[in-house]
Each structure stands twice: as C-alpha cells, then as structure tokens.
Motif scaffolding. Structure first.
Motif, PDB file in Angstrom:
ATOM      1  N   ARG A   1       0.836  -1.197   0.000  1.00  0.00           N
ATOM      2  CA  ARG A   1       0.000   0.000   0.000  1.00  0.00           C
ATOM      3  C   ARG A   1       0.873   1.249   0.000  1.00  0.00           C
ATOM      4  N   LYS A   2       1.819   1.297   0.925  1.00  0.00           N
ATOM      5  CA  LYS A   2       2.659   2.488   1.071  1.00  0.00           C
ATOM      6  C   LYS A   2       3.651   2.640  -0.080  1.00  0.00           C
ATOM      7  N   ALA A   3       4.357   1.580  -0.436  1.00  0.00           N
ATOM      8  CA  ALA A   3       5.434   1.675  -1.431  1.00  0.00           C
ATOM      9  C   ALA A   3       4.924   1.806  -2.861  1.00  0.00           C
ATOM     10  N   LEU A   4       3.794   1.140  -3.174  1.00  0.00           N
ATOM     11  CA  LEU A   4       3.343   1.095  -4.568  1.00  0.00           C
ATOM     12  C   LEU A   4       1.909   1.565  -4.783  1.00  0.00           C
ATOM     13  N   GLY A   5       1.231   1.945  -3.715  1.00  0.00           N
ATOM     14  CA  GLY A   5      -0.133   2.453  -3.862  1.00  0.00           C
ATOM     15  C   GLY A   5      -1.164   1.389  -4.165  1.00  0.00           C
ATOM     16  N   LEU A   6      -0.834   0.109  -3.902  1.00  0.00           N
ATOM     17  CA  LEU A   6      -1.799  -0.961  -4.160  1.00  0.00           C
ATOM     18  C   LEU A   6      -2.787  -1.053  -3.003  1.00  0.00           C
TER      19      LEU A   6
ATOM     20  N   GLU B   1      13.295   8.627  -4.693  1.00  0.00           N
ATOM     21  CA  GLU B   1      13.627   9.297  -3.442  1.00  0.00           C
ATOM     22  C   GLU B   1      12.654   8.878  -2.332  1.00  0.00           C
ATOM     23  N   PHE B   2      11.378   8.739  -2.659  1.00  0.00           N
ATOM     24  CA  PHE B   2      10.391   8.252  -1.685  1.00  0.00           C
ATOM     25  C   PHE B   2      10.788   6.863  -1.179  1.00  0.00           C
ATOM     26  N   HIS B   3      11.164   5.974  -2.083  1.00  0.00           N
ATOM     27  CA  HIS B   3      11.577   4.622  -1.692  1.00  0.00           C
ATOM     28  C   HIS B   3      12.891   4.639  -0.907  1.00  0.00           C
ATOM     29  N   ARG B   4      13.796   5.548  -1.242  1.00  0.00           N
ATOM     30  CA  ARG B   4      15.031   5.690  -0.448  1.00  0.00           C
ATOM     31  C   ARG B   4      14.681   6.086   0.982  1.00  0.00           C
ATOM     32  N   GLN B   5      13.768   7.042   1.121  1.00  0.00           N
ATOM     33  CA  GLN B   5      13.373   7.490   2.457  1.00  0.00           C
ATOM     34  C   GLN B   5      12.697   6.364   3.241  1.00  0.00           C
ATOM     35  N   MET B   6      11.973   5.486   2.540  1.00  0.00           N
ATOM     36  CA  MET B   6      11.373   4.315   3.203  1.00  0.00           C
ATOM     37  C   MET B   6      12.441   3.298   3.617  1.00  0.00           C
ATOM     38  N   GLY B   7      13.633   3.405   3.017  1.00  0.00           N
ATOM     39  CA  GLY B   7      14.711   2.469   3.318  1.00  0.00           C
ATOM     40  C   GLY B   7      14.557   1.126   2.620  1.00  0.00           C
ATOM     41  N   VAL B   8      13.860   1.093   1.475  1.00  0.00           N
ATOM     42  CA  VAL B   8      13.583  -0.184   0.813  1.00  0.00           C
ATOM     43  C   VAL B   8      14.330  -0.360  -0.509  1.00  0.00           C
ATOM     44  N   VAL B   9      15.108   0.640  -0.943  1.00  0.00           N
ATOM     45  CA  VAL B   9      15.886   0.485  -2.178  1.00  0.00           C
ATOM     46  C   VAL B   9      17.030  -0.481  -1.895  1.00  0.00           C
TER      47      VAL B   9
ATOM     48  N   PHE C   1      15.589  -1.328  -7.741  1.00  0.00           N
ATOM     49  CA  PHE C   1      14.780  -2.358  -7.112  1.00  0.00           C
ATOM     50  C   PHE C   1      14.495  -1.971  -5.671  1.00  0.00           C
ATOM     51  N   ILE C   2      13.299  -2.324  -5.214  1.00  0.00           N
ATOM     52  CA  ILE C   2      12.976  -2.223  -3.796  1.00  0.00           C
ATOM     53  C   ILE C   2      12.756  -3.635  -3.284  1.00  0.00           C
ATOM     54  N   GLU C   3      12.915  -3.818  -1.977  1.00  0.00           N
ATOM     55  CA  GLU C   3      12.758  -5.140  -1.370  1.00  0.00           C
ATOM     56  C   GLU C   3      11.598  -5.109  -0.391  1.00  0.00           C
ATOM     57  N   ASP C   4      10.697  -6.094  -0.524  1.00  0.00           N
ATOM     58  CA  ASP C   4       9.541  -6.146   0.371  1.00  0.00           C
ATOM     59  C   ASP C   4       9.923  -6.834   1.682  1.00  0.00           C
ATOM     60  N   PRO C   5       9.028  -6.892   2.661  1.00  0.00           N
ATOM     61  CA  PRO C   5       9.359  -7.456   3.970  1.00  0.00           C
ATOM     62  C   PRO C   5       9.778  -8.929   3.944  1.00  0.00           C
ATOM     63  N   ASP C   6       9.431  -9.660   2.880  1.00  0.00           N
ATOM     64  CA  ASP C   6       9.802 -11.070   2.791  1.00  0.00           C
ATOM     65  C   ASP C   6      11.026 -11.306   1.919  1.00  0.00           C
ATOM     66  N   GLY C   7      11.648 -10.244   1.436  1.00  0.00           N
ATOM     67  CA  GLY C   7      12.858 -10.387   0.645  1.00  0.00           C
ATOM     68  C   GLY C   7      12.650 -10.417  -0.856  1.00  0.00           C
TER      69      GLY C   7
ATOM     70  N   LEU D   1      11.583  -1.152 -10.527  1.00  0.00           N
ATOM     71  CA  LEU D   1      10.872   0.062 -10.940  1.00  0.00           C
ATOM     72  C   LEU D   1      11.577   0.622 -12.165  1.00  0.00           C
ATOM     73  N   LEU D   2      10.781   0.861 -13.226  1.00  0.00           N
ATOM     74  CA  LEU D   2      11.309   1.325 -14.494  1.00  0.00           C
ATOM     75  C   LEU D   2      10.822   2.736 -14.806  1.00  0.00           C
ATOM     76  N   ARG D   3      11.674   3.492 -15.471  1.00  0.00           N
ATOM     77  CA  ARG D   3      11.285   4.830 -15.935  1.00  0.00           C
ATOM     78  C   ARG D   3      10.124   4.722 -16.915  1.00  0.00           C
ATOM     79  N   PRO D   4       9.373   5.805 -17.081  1.00  0.00           N
ATOM     80  CA  PRO D   4       8.336   5.798 -18.125  1.00  0.00           C
ATOM     81  C   PRO D   4       8.987   5.581 -19.493  1.00  0.00           C
ATOM     82  N   GLU D   5       8.250   4.930 -20.387  1.00  0.00           N
ATOM     83  CA  GLU D   5       8.769   4.745 -21.750  1.00  0.00           C
ATOM     84  C   GLU D   5       8.797   6.090 -22.445  1.00  0.00           C
ATOM     85  N   LYS D   6       9.820   6.290 -23.259  1.00  0.00           N
ATOM     86  CA  LYS D   6       9.918   7.532 -24.029  1.00  0.00           C
ATOM     87  C   LYS D   6       9.006   7.440 -25.222  1.00  0.00           C
ATOM     88  N   LEU D   7       8.232   8.476 -25.433  1.00  0.00           N
ATOM     89  CA  LEU D   7       7.303   8.504 -26.541  1.00  0.00           C
ATOM     90  C   LEU D   7       7.936   9.105 -27.775  1.00  0.00           C
TER      91      LEU D   7
END
Length: 129
Positions: A25-30, A93-101, A112-118, A123-129
């Motif tokens: 929920r917090k890291a990815l808005g799911l 930067e948000f994920h860095r502040q969460m300490g999950v990068v 990459f971020i790591e979830d609580p189970d490893g 995470l990929l940049r938007p595709e260039k149009l």
C-alpha cells in the motif's frame, strides 16, 4: 496459437499478511481488491491491485508457515513501469526514504525495492514517446 491470454495475477508467499499489505500500500499504492480465506484458516489469499488495471498481486499467507521464506537464488521479480509524465526521481527518493531500495542501476534507468519477505520489485522509468 488461437488462444488470447491476458495476465491475471502474480503470486508470492508472505509470512505476515498485514505487514506485506501495508508495504505494498505504502510503497506502490496498491490496495486490497479481493480476499479468500482457506478452510479452517489454513491460509489467506489477499489480492492487491492498482484499481485501474486488471492485474493483481496475490499475497498468500500460510497459517503454519510464519517464518521467513528461503528465497534461495530465486531471481524472478515483479517489474513496474511508471506511466508517461510520472516523476521517476521523486518515486525513487520516496523509496530511499522508506529504506527499501536494495539495488540501483542509473545507467539502465532502473532500481529495485525489497519487500518485507525479501522479494525484489523492479521500478522502471516511463517509456519515451
């Protein structure tokens, strides 16, 4: 092939359902989009989704397996790409502040971020149009 298939869900096993739900929920808005309780509480399946696509992340929590899962050398991972116009650097930067990068490759435009189970999530940049 005459069959048309579409992606439905990706499953991971988690040791603590609530902790994992909060992370996604917090890291990815799911958010939770579905739930199944197994017979006699043997397991719970929680589907997490973004609310706009049909893809779901399935979190399976087994009652008799509360310990961390041994992921070994499993290098499979879930990958998400930001929509066009979204701020990749702000999200990183948000994920860095969460300490999950857990890994960054700026030359490739990924991290990459790591979830609580490893589990690692790319995470990929938007595709260039």
């Amino acid at each position: 092939m005459d069959f048309k298939l579409h992606f439905d869900h990706y499953n991971i096993n988690v040791a603590d359902r609530d902790r994992s739900m909060e992370f996604y929920r917090k890291a990815l808005g799911l958010k939770e989009v579905g739930h199944i309780d197994g017979p006699d509480g043997a397991f719970t399946i929680t589907y997490m989704g973004d609310g706009s696509t049909g893809f779901r992340l399935e979190l399976t929590c087994m009652r008799d397996h509360p310990q961390p899962y041994d992921l070994g050398e499993n290098e499979t991972h879930l990958a998400l790409r930001l929509d066009a116009g979204q701020d990749y650097e702000r999200l990183r930067e948000f994920h860095r502040q969460m300490g999950v990068v857990c890994y960054e490759n700026p030359a490739m435009g990924i991290y990459f971020i790591e979830d609580p189970d490893g589990y690692w999530i790319e995470l990929l940049r938007p595709e260039k149009l």
